[in-house]
Design a protein around this motif. Structure first.
Motif, PDB file in Angstrom:
ATOM      1  N   GLY A 153       0.846  -1.243   0.013  1.00 55.30           N
ATOM      2  CA  GLY A 153      -0.015  -0.060   0.006  1.00 55.30           C
ATOM      3  C   GLY A 153       0.666   1.180  -0.107  1.00 55.30           C
ATOM      4  N   PHE A 154       1.845   1.341   0.814  1.00 59.42           N
ATOM      5  CA  PHE A 154       2.633   2.584   1.037  1.00 59.42           C
ATOM      6  C   PHE A 154       3.547   2.788  -0.142  1.00 59.42           C
ATOM      7  CE2 PHE A 154       6.414   5.063   2.021  1.00 59.42           C
ATOM      8  CZ  PHE A 154       5.634   6.116   2.417  1.00 59.42           C
ATOM      9  N   ILE A 155       3.940   1.658  -0.678  1.00 57.06           N
ATOM     10  CA  ILE A 155       4.806   1.810  -2.039  1.00 57.06           C
ATOM     11  C   ILE A 155       4.043   2.198  -3.125  1.00 57.06           C
ATOM     12  CG2 ILE A 155       6.339   0.396  -3.611  1.00 57.06           C
ATOM     13  CD1 ILE A 155       7.207  -1.256  -1.528  1.00 57.06           C
ATOM     14  N   SER A 156       2.854   1.943  -3.267  1.00 58.13           N
ATOM     15  CA  SER A 156       1.864   2.379  -4.357  1.00 58.13           C
ATOM     16  C   SER A 156       1.768   3.678  -4.321  1.00 58.13           C
ATOM     17  CB  SER A 156       0.854   1.370  -4.679  1.00 58.13           C
ATOM     18  OG  SER A 156      -0.150   1.442  -3.463  1.00 58.13           O
ATOM     19  N   ILE A 157       1.387   4.076  -3.090  1.00 54.31           N
ATOM     20  CA  ILE A 157       1.034   5.531  -2.687  1.00 54.31           C
ATOM     21  C   ILE A 157       2.232   6.599  -3.023  1.00 54.31           C
ATOM     22  CG2 ILE A 157       0.218   7.237  -0.900  1.00 54.31           C
ATOM     23  CD1 ILE A 157      -1.579   5.029   0.201  1.00 54.31           C
ATOM     24  N   PHE A 158       3.392   6.086  -2.426  1.00 58.85           N
ATOM     25  CA  PHE A 158       4.588   6.760  -2.726  1.00 58.85           C
ATOM     26  C   PHE A 158       4.979   6.986  -3.868  1.00 58.85           C
ATOM     27  CE2 PHE A 158       9.214   7.217  -2.565  1.00 58.85           C
ATOM     28  CZ  PHE A 158       9.446   8.056  -1.894  1.00 58.85           C
ATOM     29  N   LEU A 159       4.910   6.014  -4.777  1.00 66.43           N
ATOM     30  CA  LEU A 159       5.037   6.170  -6.309  1.00 66.43           C
ATOM     31  C   LEU A 159       4.075   7.074  -6.869  1.00 66.43           C
ATOM     32  CD1 LEU A 159       5.449   2.344  -7.365  1.00 66.43           C
ATOM     33  CD2 LEU A 159       7.228   4.111  -7.513  1.00 66.43           C
ATOM     34  N   MET A 160       2.894   7.303  -6.586  1.00 70.58           N
ATOM     35  CA  MET A 160       1.970   8.157  -7.084  1.00 70.58           C
ATOM     36  C   MET A 160       2.291   9.477  -6.477  1.00 70.58           C
ATOM     37  SD  MET A 160      -0.059   6.653  -9.128  1.00 70.58           S
ATOM     38  CE  MET A 160      -1.093   7.935  -9.308  1.00 70.58           C
ATOM     39  N   TYR A 161       2.906   9.770  -5.550  1.00 69.81           N
ATOM     40  CA  TYR A 161       3.179  10.900  -5.088  1.00 69.81           C
ATOM     41  C   TYR A 161       4.248  11.464  -5.897  1.00 69.81           C
ATOM     42  CZ  TYR A 161       5.056  14.485  -1.928  1.00 69.81           C
ATOM     43  OH  TYR A 161       5.421  15.761  -1.540  1.00 69.81           O
ATOM     44  N   VAL A 162       5.397  10.493  -5.830  1.00 72.50           N
ATOM     45  CA  VAL A 162       6.678  10.834  -6.740  1.00 72.50           C
ATOM     46  C   VAL A 162       6.302  11.362  -8.122  1.00 72.50           C
ATOM     47  CG1 VAL A 162       8.847  10.073  -7.624  1.00 72.50           C
ATOM     48  CG2 VAL A 162       8.200   9.547  -5.475  1.00 72.50           C
ATOM     49  N   LEU A 163       5.444  10.717  -8.738  1.00 72.88           N
ATOM     50  CA  LEU A 163       4.906  10.974 -10.145  1.00 72.88           C
ATOM     51  C   LEU A 163       4.047  12.265 -10.167  1.00 72.88           C
ATOM     52  CD1 LEU A 163       4.257   7.490 -11.495  1.00 72.88           C
ATOM     53  CD2 LEU A 163       6.397   8.886 -11.905  1.00 72.88           C
ATOM     54  N   VAL A 164       2.900  12.444  -9.342  1.00 69.61           N
ATOM     55  CA  VAL A 164       1.853  13.574  -9.550  1.00 69.61           C
ATOM     56  C   VAL A 164       1.912  14.600  -8.555  1.00 69.61           C
ATOM     57  CG1 VAL A 164       1.054  12.042 -11.358  1.00 69.61           C
ATOM     58  CG2 VAL A 164       0.001  12.050  -8.740  1.00 69.61           C
ATOM     59  N   GLY A 165       2.437  14.250  -7.398  1.00 70.57           N
ATOM     60  CA  GLY A 165       2.734  15.074  -6.162  1.00 70.57           C
ATOM     61  C   GLY A 165       1.443  14.921  -5.184  1.00 70.57           C
ATOM     62  N   GLU A 166       0.869  15.916  -4.694  1.00 75.77           N
ATOM     63  CA  GLU A 166      -0.322  16.054  -3.707  1.00 75.77           C
ATOM     64  C   GLU A 166      -1.556  15.621  -4.321  1.00 75.77           C
ATOM     65  OE1 GLU A 166      -0.310  19.484  -1.427  1.00 75.77           O
ATOM     66  OE2 GLU A 166       1.663  19.114  -0.743  1.00 75.77           O
ATOM     67  N   ARG A 167      -1.505  15.554  -5.927  1.00 77.55           N
ATOM     68  CA  ARG A 167      -2.877  15.300  -6.347  1.00 77.55           C
ATOM     69  C   ARG A 167      -3.012  13.683  -6.611  1.00 77.55           C
ATOM     70  NH1 ARG A 167      -3.144  16.979 -12.161  1.00 77.55           N
ATOM     71  NH2 ARG A 167      -1.054  16.352 -12.233  1.00 77.55           N
ATOM     72  N   TRP A 168      -2.074  12.944  -6.023  1.00 71.71           N
ATOM     73  CA  TRP A 168      -2.057  11.377  -5.937  1.00 71.71           C
ATOM     74  C   TRP A 168      -3.471  10.729  -5.750  1.00 71.71           C
ATOM     75  CZ3 TRP A 168      -3.370   8.203  -2.099  1.00 71.71           C
ATOM     76  CH2 TRP A 168      -3.197   8.835  -0.876  1.00 71.71           C
ATOM     77  N   PRO A 169      -4.323  11.295  -4.658  1.00 72.99           N
ATOM     78  CA  PRO A 169      -5.543  10.544  -4.294  1.00 72.99           C
ATOM     79  C   PRO A 169      -6.523  10.576  -5.799  1.00 72.99           C
ATOM     80  CG  PRO A 169      -4.985  11.966  -2.708  1.00 72.99           C
ATOM     81  CD  PRO A 169      -4.215  12.513  -3.926  1.00 72.99           C
TER      82      PRO A 169
ATOM     83  N   PHE B 203      -5.781  10.128  -8.882  1.00 75.71           N
ATOM     84  CA  PHE B 203      -5.804   9.178  -9.766  1.00 75.71           C
ATOM     85  C   PHE B 203      -5.884   7.520  -9.594  1.00 75.71           C
ATOM     86  CE2 PHE B 203      -3.615  13.126 -10.845  1.00 75.71           C
ATOM     87  CZ  PHE B 203      -3.377  13.389 -11.970  1.00 75.71           C
ATOM     88  N   HIS B 204      -6.181   6.834 -10.439  1.00 75.39           N
ATOM     89  CA  HIS B 204      -6.140   5.365 -10.289  1.00 75.39           C
ATOM     90  C   HIS B 204      -4.438   4.825  -9.902  1.00 75.39           C
ATOM     91  CE1 HIS B 204      -6.376   0.982 -10.498  1.00 75.39           C
ATOM     92  NE2 HIS B 204      -5.759   1.143 -11.817  1.00 75.39           N
ATOM     93  N   ARG B 205      -4.314   4.116  -8.981  1.00 79.47           N
ATOM     94  CA  ARG B 205      -3.205   3.620  -8.641  1.00 79.47           C
ATOM     95  C   ARG B 205      -3.101   2.322  -9.596  1.00 79.47           C
ATOM     96  NH1 ARG B 205      -3.102   2.084  -3.644  1.00 79.47           N
ATOM     97  NH2 ARG B 205      -5.088   2.753  -3.285  1.00 79.47           N
ATOM     98  N   PRO B 206      -2.129   2.490 -10.443  1.00 78.97           N
ATOM     99  CA  PRO B 206      -2.084   1.003 -11.503  1.00 78.97           C
ATOM    100  C   PRO B 206      -1.106  -0.031 -11.005  1.00 78.97           C
ATOM    101  CG  PRO B 206      -0.828   2.755 -12.293  1.00 78.97           C
ATOM    102  CD  PRO B 206      -1.374   3.285 -11.394  1.00 78.97           C
ATOM    103  N   PHE B 207      -0.480   0.224  -9.953  1.00 79.55           N
ATOM    104  CA  PHE B 207       0.771  -0.396  -9.686  1.00 79.55           C
ATOM    105  C   PHE B 207       0.436  -1.884  -8.796  1.00 79.55           C
ATOM    106  CE2 PHE B 207       2.265   3.703  -9.445  1.00 79.55           C
ATOM    107  CZ  PHE B 207       3.084   3.766 -10.453  1.00 79.55           C
ATOM    108  N   VAL B 208       0.727  -3.173  -9.408  1.00 87.91           N
ATOM    109  CA  VAL B 208       0.977  -4.132  -8.710  1.00 87.91           C
ATOM    110  C   VAL B 208       2.096  -4.337  -7.984  1.00 87.91           C
ATOM    111  CG1 VAL B 208       0.834  -6.711  -9.003  1.00 87.91           C
ATOM    112  CG2 VAL B 208      -0.694  -5.428 -10.318  1.00 87.91           C
ATOM    113  N   ILE B 209       2.214  -4.538  -6.692  1.00 87.42           N
ATOM    114  CA  ILE B 209       3.326  -4.589  -5.938  1.00 87.42           C
ATOM    115  C   ILE B 209       3.304  -5.885  -5.285  1.00 87.42           C
ATOM    116  CG2 ILE B 209       4.671  -3.602  -4.088  1.00 87.42           C
ATOM    117  CD1 ILE B 209       4.640  -1.669  -6.482  1.00 87.42           C
ATOM    118  N   GLY B 210       4.097  -6.931  -5.757  1.00 85.50           N
ATOM    119  CA  GLY B 210       4.104  -8.300  -5.225  1.00 85.50           C
ATOM    120  C   GLY B 210       5.001  -8.337  -4.141  1.00 85.50           C
ATOM    121  N   ASN B 211       4.785  -9.525  -3.242  1.00 82.47           N
ATOM    122  CA  ASN B 211       5.901  -9.889  -2.295  1.00 82.47           C
ATOM    123  C   ASN B 211       7.255  -9.954  -2.878  1.00 82.47           C
ATOM    124  OD1 ASN B 211       3.233 -11.787  -1.089  1.00 82.47           O
ATOM    125  ND2 ASN B 211       4.036 -10.092   0.366  1.00 82.47           N
ATOM    126  N   THR B 212       7.918  -9.339  -1.989  1.00 84.15           N
ATOM    127  CA  THR B 212       9.640  -9.144  -2.546  1.00 84.15           C
ATOM    128  C   THR B 212       9.739  -8.600  -3.839  1.00 84.15           C
ATOM    129  OG1 THR B 212       9.914 -11.463  -3.148  1.00 84.15           O
ATOM    130  CG2 THR B 212      10.067 -10.851  -0.589  1.00 84.15           C
TER     131      THR B 212
END
Length: 214
Positions: A148-164, A166-175
């Motif tokens: 969860g945090f990684i996907s949000i952090f990626l969105m923040y890095v890409l679009v800043g405070e507007r991250w909420p 946008f759709h978060r398209p990232f699949v972040i699998g274990n390890t």
């Protein structure tokens, strides 16, 4: 700065299909195997610093990586998983039944009382990015965190405070490993890859990369 974002190995909470949030769960047996493989993978990355969420599933993952790379693990509560209050410990089916408002909205941004707010998450992302850029502008750094945090952090890095917005398209699998690179701290970063799990090929990684399980 090169920034490697690594999700923890499978936990017992993942195995049970529970939304964990900031609840602590140990690694599952599969998770321990995944951690062995990501540790070996990281031996070939020239890392300067290693940070970890202070939650057990992430810290155990980071500890193994630290042993393989010779780096001390620096626990950092700012990169722990999103706090989900009353949703924690429930399965997605249970959440859907008890909190129908989450059907159309992400549980992370649902606004349900007791969950971490969008403003709080934005501040966390801002703090993490600023501190990393200030202390590690020319370094290679690994953060062992959560889906969860990684996907949000990626969105923040890409679009800043507007991250909420946008759709978060990232699949972040274990390890899985995601790599961002800033050629210059004043420039926007390059996203080299996301959700790299080639090190898990022997464990049939795709069967275990569960979408959206926090």
């Amino acid at each position: 700065m090169k920034l490697y974002l690594i999700r923890h190995g499978e936990s017992l909470g993942n195995l049970q299909g529970k939304i964990q949030g900031t609840m602590d769960f140990p690694l599952s047996e599969l998770g321990k195997q995944q951690v062995d493989l990501i540790s070996s993978y990281c031996e070939n990355i020239n890392l300067d610093s290693l940070y970890s969420s202070d939650l057990e599933r992430a810290h155990a993952t980071a500890t193994a990586i630290g042993e393989s790379t010779g780096l001390p693990v620096q626990a950092w509560d700012q990169i722990r998983e999103v706090h989900l209050g009353p949703l924690q410990g429930l399965t997605r089916a249970e959440i859907k039944e008890q909190y129908p408002e989450t059907v159309k909205n992400s549980i992370i941004t649902s606004g349900i009382k007791g969950t971490e707010t969008i403003d709080e998450l934005t501040l966390r992302c801002k703090t993490v990015l600023e501190q990393l850029q200030e202390q590690h502008s020319s370094d290679s750094v690994a953060l062992v965190s959560h889906g969860g945090f990684i996907s949000i952090f990626l969105m923040y890095v890409l679009v800043g405070e507007r991250w909420p917005d946008f759709h978060r398209p990232f699949v972040i699998g274990n390890t899985s490993v995601t790599l961002l690179e800033w050629m210059d701290e004043k420039e926007q970063p390059y996203l080299h890859y996301t959700n790299r799990t080639a090190h898990l090929d022997t464990l049939e990684a795709e069967q275990h990369a569960k979408k959206g399980v926090l």
